[in-house]
Write an enzyme that holds these catalytic residues in place. Structure first.
Site, mmCIF file in Angstrom:
data_model
loop_
_atom_site.group_PDB
_atom_site.id
_atom_site.type_symbol
_atom_site.label_atom_id
_atom_site.label_comp_id
_atom_site.label_asym_id
_atom_site.label_seq_id
_atom_site.Cartn_x
_atom_site.Cartn_y
_atom_site.Cartn_z
ATOM 1 N N ARG A 7 39.067 51.831 38.666
ATOM 2 C CA ARG A 7 38.258 51.192 39.758
ATOM 3 C C ARG A 7 38.862 50.124 40.391
ATOM 4 O O ARG A 7 38.824 49.795 41.535
ATOM 5 C CB ARG A 7 36.767 50.897 39.311
ATOM 6 C CG ARG A 7 36.044 52.101 39.108
ATOM 7 C CD ARG A 7 34.650 51.788 39.159
ATOM 8 N NE ARG A 7 34.325 50.639 40.175
ATOM 9 C CZ ARG A 7 33.455 49.982 40.019
ATOM 10 N NH1 ARG A 7 32.506 49.687 38.842
ATOM 11 N NH2 ARG A 7 33.039 49.088 41.104
ATOM 12 N N CYS A 63 29.325 48.389 38.693
ATOM 13 C CA CYS A 63 29.466 48.143 37.295
ATOM 14 C C CYS A 63 28.320 47.634 36.730
ATOM 15 O O CYS A 63 27.381 47.018 37.201
ATOM 16 C CB CYS A 63 30.567 46.879 36.927
ATOM 17 S SG CYS A 63 32.219 47.586 36.822
ATOM 18 N N LYS A 68 41.308 43.418 45.203
ATOM 19 C CA LYS A 68 40.408 44.232 45.213
ATOM 20 C C LYS A 68 39.211 43.768 46.177
ATOM 21 O O LYS A 68 38.521 44.299 46.821
ATOM 22 C CB LYS A 68 39.902 44.771 43.904
ATOM 23 C CG LYS A 68 38.551 45.668 44.024
ATOM 24 C CD LYS A 68 38.119 46.302 42.749
ATOM 25 C CE LYS A 68 37.339 45.168 41.834
ATOM 26 N NZ LYS A 68 35.794 45.137 42.317
ATOM 27 N N ASN A 69 38.880 42.310 45.431
ATOM 28 C CA ASN A 69 37.381 41.913 46.021
ATOM 29 C C ASN A 69 37.728 41.191 47.253
ATOM 30 O O ASN A 69 36.707 40.466 48.067
ATOM 31 C CB ASN A 69 36.827 40.768 44.882
ATOM 32 C CG ASN A 69 36.397 41.713 43.708
ATOM 33 O OD1 ASN A 69 36.279 43.076 43.849
ATOM 34 N ND2 ASN A 69 36.008 41.196 42.837
HETATM 35 C C1 EPZ Z 1 31.325 39.799 43.423
HETATM 36 O O1 EPZ Z 1 29.973 40.512 43.113
HETATM 37 C C2 EPZ Z 1 32.686 40.742 42.834
HETATM 38 N N1 EPZ Z 1 32.387 41.939 43.589
HETATM 39 C C3 EPZ Z 1 32.418 40.441 41.295
HETATM 40 O O2 EPZ Z 1 33.394 41.383 40.880
HETATM 41 C C4 EPZ Z 1 32.343 39.208 40.724
HETATM 42 O O3 EPZ Z 1 31.943 39.151 39.422
HETATM 43 C C5 EPZ Z 1 31.026 38.334 41.471
HETATM 44 O O4 EPZ Z 1 31.396 38.674 42.796
HETATM 45 C C6 EPZ Z 1 31.049 37.133 40.943
HETATM 46 O O5 EPZ Z 1 32.380 36.437 41.136
HETATM 47 C C7 EPZ Z 1 33.227 42.194 44.599
HETATM 48 O O6 EPZ Z 1 33.352 41.426 45.255
HETATM 49 C C8 EPZ Z 1 33.043 43.579 45.151
HETATM 50 P P1 EPZ Z 1 27.310 37.842 43.342
HETATM 51 P P2 EPZ Z 1 28.766 40.078 43.580
HETATM 52 O O7 EPZ Z 1 26.529 38.175 44.380
HETATM 53 O O8 EPZ Z 1 28.880 39.788 45.091
HETATM 54 C C9 EPZ Z 1 23.113 36.668 41.557
HETATM 55 C C10 EPZ Z 1 34.682 42.866 39.465
HETATM 56 O O9 EPZ Z 1 34.965 43.060 38.375
HETATM 57 N N2 EPZ Z 1 22.722 37.255 42.822
HETATM 58 O O10 EPZ Z 1 28.312 36.692 43.314
HETATM 59 O O11 EPZ Z 1 27.871 41.211 43.404
HETATM 60 C C11 EPZ Z 1 23.733 37.894 40.650
HETATM 61 O O12 EPZ Z 1 22.707 38.316 39.869
HETATM 62 C C12 EPZ Z 1 33.431 42.700 39.951
HETATM 63 O O13 EPZ Z 1 35.721 43.058 40.345
HETATM 64 C C13 EPZ Z 1 21.272 37.381 43.114
HETATM 65 O O14 EPZ Z 1 20.586 36.861 42.141
HETATM 66 O O15 EPZ Z 1 28.206 38.956 42.786
HETATM 67 C C14 EPZ Z 1 24.642 37.104 39.915
HETATM 68 O O16 EPZ Z 1 23.818 36.406 38.740
HETATM 69 C C15 EPZ Z 1 32.290 42.637 39.134
HETATM 70 N N3 EPZ Z 1 20.851 37.857 44.216
HETATM 71 C C16 EPZ Z 1 25.160 35.849 40.584
HETATM 72 O O17 EPZ Z 1 24.315 35.889 41.746
HETATM 73 C C17 EPZ Z 1 21.668 38.246 45.199
HETATM 74 O O18 EPZ Z 1 21.143 38.987 46.261
HETATM 75 C C18 EPZ Z 1 26.633 36.318 41.191
HETATM 76 O O19 EPZ Z 1 26.664 37.578 42.016
HETATM 77 C C19 EPZ Z 1 23.097 38.436 44.866
HETATM 78 C C20 EPZ Z 1 23.505 37.826 43.632
#
Ligand code: EPZ
Length: 418
Positions: free
Chosen positions: A397, A116, A22-23
């Site tokens: 989802r 989510c 998915k990701n």
């Molecule tokens: C991706 O979300 C995945 N979703 C998530 O999977 C996954 O949990 C996550 O990466 C971590 O591996 C998709 O790929 C569609 P991040 P993303 O940006 O990109 C902080 C699932 O269940 N952050 O790596 O939103 C954030 O708060 C989903 O399939 C900032 O601070 O995750 C978090 O603490 C859920 N500022 C950390 O980085 C930003 O601009 C990781 O978030 C962006 C993120």
């Protein structure tokens, strides 16, 4: 609203085919906006997030054709640079479109993304990265409006290895003028898959999977067919199901290398695991031994997307465990539901303190998010008696045909539409 009815206690035996990730599929779908030539993605999971992403592409003017599990996208007629708010709120990965829509139209407008409810989920790193490439950004009334004359390559240092920010910057840089270097980039396999897809249609990117990604802008991209990598989180979910229920399950189209942090925990649980080519076989003969601690980290650390499922496994392991969720602020919302099934878990800030119980009992529980919902399914499969899992639209989802795949390995699970 659909629900699952599960009669727990069956050991699991048989094979499960793993869907494409998915990701991976979501950012790759966003990337198809970058080219006027047709792209075919193979073995795409039939899940809500993919359907919603295809609807967003259609709102931009792209043509999409589903045939079986393959989807063909033709973005030659894309005309709109505005992502509809209703759809942007439906899924987090709508934000990936910022990079590709700006790349194509030199402007973009999107409502703050949804997804989510597992934490604050800021997008500051996405926006900081786009500004480094020359994008002017206005945030007003819940909308983000972007404009730029010409995207110019630059060096970008991410404050944290954000998956989405890494992918968004890659999508914005692929047609930019000159070289972009992303430092402290996310290292997830899905990042490497996005690089491989983009290079397959003519981009010039290297380093994905390491902490530093180099993108040399090209003038245009082509088309072609591409099969994304298998879904390591779906695979991990079913491995944990087998560890909780006992039995012997083989996953077809799974890559153990991408799951090594989980596999090491399952060895600690006492599971036997064999890997051959793209198959992983797990055998669980007795009650899982406890895993002392699980700490979620960016890849290659233990994935946050398997935290809930692992907590459910610890809930019926022999001994106690501490689960620490380092990435998202509110990713323990499934715990009160697990407690209704007899789990002994106490949450304090980012830690869940688990005392394993010999058995869970069936109950009626409510899915709160995608992976927490999957954890409740696993707990119900292993519990004594009957369970109902409500709000399974969360699970739809990210998991295609979950009930069919579980029934194929002897689980007693049915979907009921209420
Ligand atoms: C991706 O979300 C995945 N979703 C998530 O999977 C996954 O949990 C996550 O990466 C971590 O591996 C998709 O790929 C569609 P991040 P993303 O940006 O990109 C902080 C699932 O269940 N952050 O790596 O939103 C954030 O708060 C989903 O399939 C900032 O601070 O995750 C978090 O603490 C859920 N500022 C950390 O980085 C930003 O601009 C990781 O978030 C962006 C993120």
């Amino acid at each position: 609203m659909d629900k699952y009815i599960i009669n727990g206690g069956n050991r699991l035996y048989g094979e499960i085919d793993i869907q494409s990730a998915k990701n991976s599929v979501l950012p790759i779908l966003a990337a198809t906006v970058l080219t006027d030539e047709r792209v075919t993605l193979e073995n795409v999971p039939q899940i809500t997030d993919v359907r919603n992403m295809l609807r967003i592409l259609e709102c931009l003017g792209c043509k999409t054709v589903l045939s079986g599990n393959d989807v063909q996208i033709d973005s030659s007629c894309a005309v709109s640079y505005e992502i509809p708010s209703t759809l942007a709120h439906e899924l987090r990965s709508s934000v990936f479109l910022l990079g590709s829509v700006i790349s194509r139209f030199h402007r973009a407008k999107i409502a703050y993304p949804g997804g989510c409810d597992i934490g604050l989920r800021p997008i500051d790193l996405h926006l900081k990265g786009l500004k480094r490439l020359g994008v002017r950004i206005d945030e007003h009334n819940g909308y983000i409006t972007c404009e730029c004359q010409r995207l110019k390559g630059n060096e970008i240092m991410l404050d944290c290895p954000s998956v989405g920010a890494t992918e968004n910057i890659m999508l914005a840089a692929v047609l930019a003028e000159g070289r972009t270097v992303i430092k402290n980039a996310a290292r997830e396999p899905e990042i490497e898959d996005l690089q491989n897809f983009l290079n397959s249609v003519g981009a010039n990117i290297s380093g994905a999977g390491s902490g530093t990604i180099v993108i040399d802008g090209v003038s245009a991209l082509g088309g072609g067919s591409y099969r994304p990598i298998p879904d390591r989180i779906e695979a991990g979910t079913y491995l944990i199901a087998a560890a909780m229920c006992g039995g012997r399950v083989t996953l077809n189209g799974a890559n153990g290398e991408m799951l090594s942090s989980l596999l090491h925990k399952l060895y600690e649980n006492g599971c036997k695991i064999a890997q051959k080519d793209d198959k992983i076989t797990i055998q669980a003969d007795s009650r899982p031994r406890s895993v002392k601690s699980v700490e979620t980290q960016p890849y290659p650390g233990f994935p946050t997307d398997l935290q809930a499922q692992m907590t459910a496994l610890c809930a019926l392991s022999a001994g106690s465990s501490v689960i620490t969720e380092n990435l998202f602020e509110t990713r323990f919302k499934f715990v009160p539901e697990l407690r209704k099934m007899g789990a002994d878990i106490t949450v304090a800030d980012r830690n869940a303190f688990v005392s394993g119980v010999p058995a869970l009992r069936g109950a009626t529980v409510v899915a709160q998010d995608l992976r927490g919902g999957a954890a409740l399914v696993l707990a119900a499969l292993a519990a004594d008696g009957r369970s109902e899992i409500l709000n399974i639209s969360h699970i739809d989802r990210g998991y295609s045909a979950m009930e069919y795949k579980l029934r194929a390995v002897s689980a007693d699970i049915v979907r009921v539409t209420v």
